[in-house]
Design an enzyme around this catalytic site. Structure first.
Site, PDB file in Angstrom:
ATOM      1  N   THR A   1       6.066  73.494  15.156  1.00  0.00           N
ATOM      2  CA  THR A   1       5.950  73.727  13.930  1.00  0.00           C
ATOM      3  C   THR A   1       4.991  72.929  13.359  1.00  0.00           C
ATOM      4  OG1 THR A   1       7.910  74.836  13.587  1.00  0.00           O
ATOM      5  CG2 THR A   1       6.835  74.085  11.543  1.00  0.00           C
TER       6      THR A   1
ATOM      7  N   GLY B   1      12.237  71.535  13.838  1.00  0.00           N
ATOM      8  CA  GLY B   1      13.189  71.445  14.497  1.00  0.00           C
ATOM      9  C   GLY B   1      13.936  72.408  14.887  1.00  0.00           C
TER      10      GLY B   1
HETATM   11  N1  ASP Z   1      11.747  75.370  13.383  1.00  0.00           N
HETATM   12  C1  ASP Z   1      10.921  76.101  14.295  1.00  0.00           C
HETATM   13  C2  ASP Z   1      11.606  77.301  14.750  1.00  0.00           C
HETATM   14  O1  ASP Z   1      12.797  77.225  14.976  1.00  0.00           O
HETATM   15  C3  ASP Z   1      10.420  75.246  15.452  1.00  0.00           C
HETATM   16  C4  ASP Z   1       9.545  74.200  15.405  1.00  0.00           C
HETATM   17  O2  ASP Z   1      10.032  73.307  14.449  1.00  0.00           O
HETATM   18  O3  ASP Z   1       8.985  73.833  16.286  1.00  0.00           O
HETATM   19  O4  ASP Z   1      10.966  78.368  15.118  1.00  0.00           O
END
Ligand code: ASP
Length: 328
Positions: free
Chosen positions: A195, A247
């Site tokens: 993200t 995360g």
């Molecule tokens: N938090 C994001 C999700 O669960 C993934 C990420 O942070 O890369 O979609």
């Protein structure tokens, strides 16, 4: 004596994850720092010119989405079915207005669609084809879903499929790596949460937060993570803090992580850093949650905690040199 006003401030992240130092080349390290630096400089200039926190986080996430080094917009990860489904959210700390989109695959810049939901609809969250039709009607740039694809992400999916759900199991056995663009990134791309996000404080004392993601490699079609859920992956309130998370989304959803930090500050009187540290180092790990977040408050305090080996991150106060980092 009246306390001096805090300097406007922008902080950004490009995901947290497991470090693979043996894959780091000096060139790659330099490329990530350079990308973070240039995005910080652009947002810092906007704030220096009197721009709003909302515009600063929107600009920063626009640039992060366009940069293929990060898993948002172009360069997003694949779902189990080899498609893309992107999520994004934005929140204005001055008014508590918020907008988000989930499971979109044709909007070039999902964060702009989220902001349009906030400013040009009476809703907070639009999903799938409805969100795309809304964005198209407003004249936002639309693309064919393969615009988001890169060979490196396809290779990541191939490896994820062969190990079933390795991408969520960060304590599991290491995958066998093949030489590909993804392998050469400083953070192990198979164990990195990709993200992107930004938080800002402007000269008027207003806060804003924005987050955008391709989600997690090999996710089930239709899965929505924490990113577009206000209070889970994204939150901003002038009275407490602006927060953007990255995360294992499911854990951030179950702990309402971003809002939990604001609640600890509001009800418990905790400082920004104490609240953020509790959530990232205690609350999330207790249920297997891995990742990190960036947070800023109206006094100009900053907190960038993560419980993984690294998190692409940086911050810049107006008039100061931008700082970027990947590892601890
Ligand atoms: N938090 C994001 C999700 O669960 C993934 C990420 O942070 O890369 O979609």
């Amino acid at each position: 004596m009246t306390p001096s006003k805090p300097l406007p401030l922008i902080a950004i992240h490009g995901g947290a994850g497991t470090m693979s130092r043996n894959h780091i080349s000096a060139e790659q390290d330099t490329a990530y720092h350079a990308a973070l630096q240039s995005i910080l400089l652009a947002a810092q200039q906007l704030l220096a010119d009197g721009g709003s926190a909302l515009d600063a986080v929107s600009l920063a996430v626009d640039l992060l989405e366009d940069c293929p080094l990060f898993n948002a917009g172009h360069g997003s990860v694949f779902t189990h079915d080899e498609t893309h489904e992107l999520d994004a959210a934005v929140m204005d700390g001055a008014t508590l207005r918020a907008g988000a989109v989930a499971c979109v695959s044709r909007v070039r810049r999902p964060l702009r669609a989220a902001r349009a939901v906030m400013e040009r609809s009476e809703h907070v969250l639009l999903v799938g084809p409805g969100a795309e039709a809304f964005a198209e009607r407003l004249g936002l740039e639309m693309v064919s879903p393969d615009y988001f694809s890169t060979d490196a992400r396809r290779e990541q999916l191939r490896r994820a499929l062969s190990t079933d759900k390795a991408l969520l199991d960060h304590d599991g056995a290491a995958l066998v790596f093949h030489q590909s663009a993804a392998d050469t990134a400083p953070l192990d791309e198979d164990r990195k949460f990709g993200t992107v996000g930004a938080v800002a404080l402007d000269a008027h004392g207003n806060l804003a937060a924005a987050t955008s993601t391709g989600g997690m490699t090999n996710k089930q079609v239709g899965r929505v993570g924490d990113t577009p859920l206000i209070g889970a992956g994204t939150y901003a309130d002038n009275r407490t803090a602006a927060i953007s998370c990255t995360g294992t989304g499911e854990m951030f959803m179950r702990t309402v992580a971003a809002y939990d930090i604001c609640a600890r500050m509001a009800y418990g009187g905790l400082s920004l850093d104490a609240a953020a540290q509790q959530v990232v180092m205690d609350v999330l790990p207790a249920m297997g949650g891995r990742g990190g977040l960036i947070a800023v408050d109206a006094q100009g305090n900053l907190s960038l905690p993560f419980n993984t080996e690294g998190m692409y991150r940086g911050h810049a106060r107006v008039g100061e040199v931008p700082q970027t980092a990947i590892f601890r």
